[in-house]
Design an enzyme around this catalytic site. Structure first.
Site, PDB file in Angstrom:
ATOM      1  N   ARG A 199       6.709 -33.388  12.695  1.00 33.78           N
ATOM      2  CA  ARG A 199       6.060 -32.552  13.726  1.00 33.78           C
ATOM      3  C   ARG A 199       5.576 -31.221  13.144  1.00 33.78           C
ATOM      4  O   ARG A 199       4.549 -30.690  13.559  1.00 33.78           O
ATOM      5  CB  ARG A 199       6.983 -32.334  14.923  1.00 33.78           C
ATOM      6  CG  ARG A 199       8.272 -31.579  14.666  1.00 33.78           C
ATOM      7  CD  ARG A 199       9.076 -31.487  15.980  1.00 33.78           C
ATOM      8  NE  ARG A 199      10.330 -30.777  15.847  1.00 33.78           N
ATOM      9  CZ  ARG A 199      11.459 -31.322  15.404  1.00 33.78           C
ATOM     10  NH1 ARG A 199      11.491 -32.578  15.025  1.00 33.78           N
ATOM     11  NH2 ARG A 199      12.571 -30.608  15.319  1.00 33.78           N
ATOM     12  N   CYS A 211       3.177  -2.947   4.121  1.00 36.85           N
ATOM     13  CA  CYS A 211       2.360  -1.783   4.461  1.00 36.85           C
ATOM     14  C   CYS A 211       3.176  -0.939   5.432  1.00 36.85           C
ATOM     15  O   CYS A 211       4.397  -1.111   5.520  1.00 36.85           O
ATOM     16  CB  CYS A 211       0.983  -2.185   4.988  1.00 36.85           C
ATOM     17  SG  CYS A 211       0.940  -3.039   6.573  1.00 36.85           S
ATOM     18  N   GLY A 230      -1.370  -4.753   9.250  1.00 38.64           N
ATOM     19  CA  GLY A 230      -2.611  -4.841   8.481  1.00 38.64           C
ATOM     20  C   GLY A 230      -2.484  -5.820   7.331  1.00 38.64           C
ATOM     21  O   GLY A 230      -3.390  -6.638   7.085  1.00 38.64           O
ATOM     22  N   ARG A 265       7.469   1.496   7.612  1.00 43.35           N
ATOM     23  CA  ARG A 265       7.655   2.588   8.566  1.00 43.35           C
ATOM     24  C   ARG A 265       8.409   2.100   9.805  1.00 43.35           C
ATOM     25  O   ARG A 265       8.604   2.859  10.745  1.00 43.35           O
ATOM     26  CB  ARG A 265       6.294   3.165   8.972  1.00 43.35           C
ATOM     27  CG  ARG A 265       5.573   3.857   7.813  1.00 43.35           C
ATOM     28  CD  ARG A 265       4.171   4.292   8.206  1.00 43.35           C
ATOM     29  NE  ARG A 265       3.495   4.903   7.060  1.00 43.35           N
ATOM     30  CZ  ARG A 265       2.173   5.061   6.989  1.00 43.35           C
ATOM     31  NH1 ARG A 265       1.406   4.665   7.978  1.00 43.35           N
ATOM     32  NH2 ARG A 265       1.629   5.625   5.916  1.00 43.35           N
ATOM     33  N   ARG A 272       1.581 -30.036  12.881  1.00 46.08           N
ATOM     34  CA  ARG A 272       1.075 -28.741  13.381  1.00 46.08           C
ATOM     35  C   ARG A 272       0.375 -27.969  12.271  1.00 46.08           C
ATOM     36  O   ARG A 272      -0.665 -27.338  12.500  1.00 46.08           O
ATOM     37  CB  ARG A 272       2.245 -27.942  13.969  1.00 46.08           C
ATOM     38  CG  ARG A 272       2.779 -28.593  15.236  1.00 46.08           C
ATOM     39  CD  ARG A 272       4.156 -28.116  15.625  1.00 46.08           C
ATOM     40  NE  ARG A 272       4.687 -28.947  16.711  1.00 46.08           N
ATOM     41  CZ  ARG A 272       5.982 -29.012  17.027  1.00 46.08           C
ATOM     42  NH1 ARG A 272       6.877 -28.298  16.365  1.00 46.08           N
ATOM     43  NH2 ARG A 272       6.380 -29.790  18.015  1.00 46.08           N
ATOM     44  N   ASP A 320       0.867  -1.177   0.000  1.00 44.86           N
ATOM     45  CA  ASP A 320       0.000   0.000   0.000  1.00 44.86           C
ATOM     46  C   ASP A 320       0.910   1.235   0.000  1.00 44.86           C
ATOM     47  O   ASP A 320       2.141   1.117  -0.148  1.00 44.86           O
ATOM     48  CB  ASP A 320      -0.998  -0.038   1.173  1.00 44.86           C
ATOM     49  CG  ASP A 320      -0.370   0.261   2.521  1.00 44.86           C
ATOM     50  OD1 ASP A 320       0.874   0.380   2.608  1.00 44.86           O
ATOM     51  OD2 ASP A 320      -1.116   0.371   3.513  1.00 44.86           O
ATOM     52  N   HIS A 321       0.319   2.411   0.172  1.00 42.91           N
ATOM     53  CA  HIS A 321       1.129   3.637   0.132  1.00 42.91           C
ATOM     54  C   HIS A 321       2.151   3.679   1.260  1.00 42.91           C
ATOM     55  O   HIS A 321       3.251   4.209   1.081  1.00 42.91           O
ATOM     56  CB  HIS A 321       0.208   4.863   0.203  1.00 42.91           C
ATOM     57  CG  HIS A 321      -0.701   4.871   1.387  1.00 42.91           C
ATOM     58  ND1 HIS A 321      -1.733   3.956   1.531  1.00 42.91           N
ATOM     59  CD2 HIS A 321      -0.733   5.639   2.508  1.00 42.91           C
ATOM     60  CE1 HIS A 321      -2.363   4.184   2.679  1.00 42.91           C
ATOM     61  NE2 HIS A 321      -1.769   5.201   3.285  1.00 42.91           N
ATOM     62  N   HIS A 352       9.790 -24.033   9.508  1.00 44.57           N
ATOM     63  CA  HIS A 352       8.897 -24.729  10.454  1.00 44.57           C
ATOM     64  C   HIS A 352       7.416 -24.537  10.106  1.00 44.57           C
ATOM     65  O   HIS A 352       6.625 -25.453  10.266  1.00 44.57           O
ATOM     66  CB  HIS A 352       9.099 -24.197  11.878  1.00 44.57           C
ATOM     67  CG  HIS A 352      10.425 -24.553  12.475  1.00 44.57           C
ATOM     68  ND1 HIS A 352      10.683 -24.481  13.827  1.00 44.57           N
ATOM     69  CD2 HIS A 352      11.588 -24.972  11.905  1.00 44.57           C
ATOM     70  CE1 HIS A 352      11.936 -24.844  14.071  1.00 44.57           C
ATOM     71  NE2 HIS A 352      12.512 -25.138  12.911  1.00 44.57           N
TER      72      HIS A 352
HETATM   73  C1  RB5 Z   1      -1.620   3.234   6.257  1.00 47.43           C
HETATM   74  O1  RB5 Z   1      -1.610   4.510   6.807  1.00 47.43           O
HETATM   75  C2  RB5 Z   1      -1.312   2.207   7.325  1.00 47.43           C
HETATM   76  O2  RB5 Z   1      -2.376   2.142   8.235  1.00 47.43           O
HETATM   77  C3  RB5 Z   1      -1.049   0.855   6.717  1.00 47.43           C
HETATM   78  O3  RB5 Z   1       0.001   0.957   5.810  1.00 47.43           O
HETATM   79  C4  RB5 Z   1      -0.604  -0.246   7.661  1.00 47.43           C
HETATM   80  O4  RB5 Z   1       0.405   0.184   8.514  1.00 47.43           O
HETATM   81  C5  RB5 Z   1      -1.633  -0.990   8.367  1.00 47.43           C
HETATM   82  O5  RB5 Z   1      -1.318  -1.921   9.112  1.00 47.43           O
END
Ligand code: RB5
Length: 153
Positions: free
Chosen positions: A133, A65, A70, A109, A137, A8-9, A98
């Site tokens: 094993r 992300c 997320g 980030r 699992r 994503d961005h 595993h």
């Molecule tokens: C986007 O702002 C941010 O929420 C997304 O990239 C991510 O970190 C979500 O888990």
């Protein structure tokens, strides 16, 4: 190896370095976007990468992300996807050996380019050990996926 990569961005700044790294290392990369920093929704990219893996268009996937959280939550909603958020090389390697993870999630980030590339190298370079094993699992995980899937008809 064929590898699907999506971001994503928030993850976008890490995508090109990872795509370049994989391509230079001789892998075939399926770049599923996003292609700029305009805000988008991470589930769309987690879905695209996960589906590419499930449909056999890629052997493994990488989703980026902002935090990686997320992307990981979303990808793991797809039955058959085993996604791991790994910001240390031990987990990136052992997650495959595993737990047979087929998707690596990263947070752009949280970590820098140099560590991200080491994580990608550890993930791509690892293979599932296949020990009994670990299979046992994973069979239990697959059974949870089967039992807990909502009835739709
Ligand atoms: C986007 O702002 C941010 O929420 C997304 O990239 C991510 O970190 C979500 O888990």
């Amino acid at each position: 190896m064929r590898i699907a990569v999506g971001a994503d961005h928030g993850g976008f700044p890490l995508k090109s370095p990872i795509v370049d790294y994989l391509t230079t290392a001789g892998h075939e990369v399926l770049d599923l976007g996003t292609h700029n920093t305009d805000p988008v929704d991470y589930p769309d990219y987690a879905k695209a990468v996960g589906e590419a893996v499930l449909q056999g268009e890629a052997e493994r996937g990488i989703i980026i992300c902002g935090s990686g959280v997320g992307a990981c939550v979303a990808a793991n909603k797809l039955p058959g996807i085993r996604a791991g958020l790994c910001h240390d090389t031990y987990s990136a390697r052992q997650g495959v050996e595993h737990d047979n993870i087929n998707v690596l999630c990263l947070g752009a980030r949280v970590i820098g380019v140099a560590l991200a590339l080491e994580l990608v190298q550890a993930f791509i370079g690892a293979t599932f050990s296949g020990k009994e094993r670990y299979r046992r699992r994973l069979a239990k995980v697959a059974e949870m996926e089967r039992i807990l899937r909502p009835v739709t008809d």
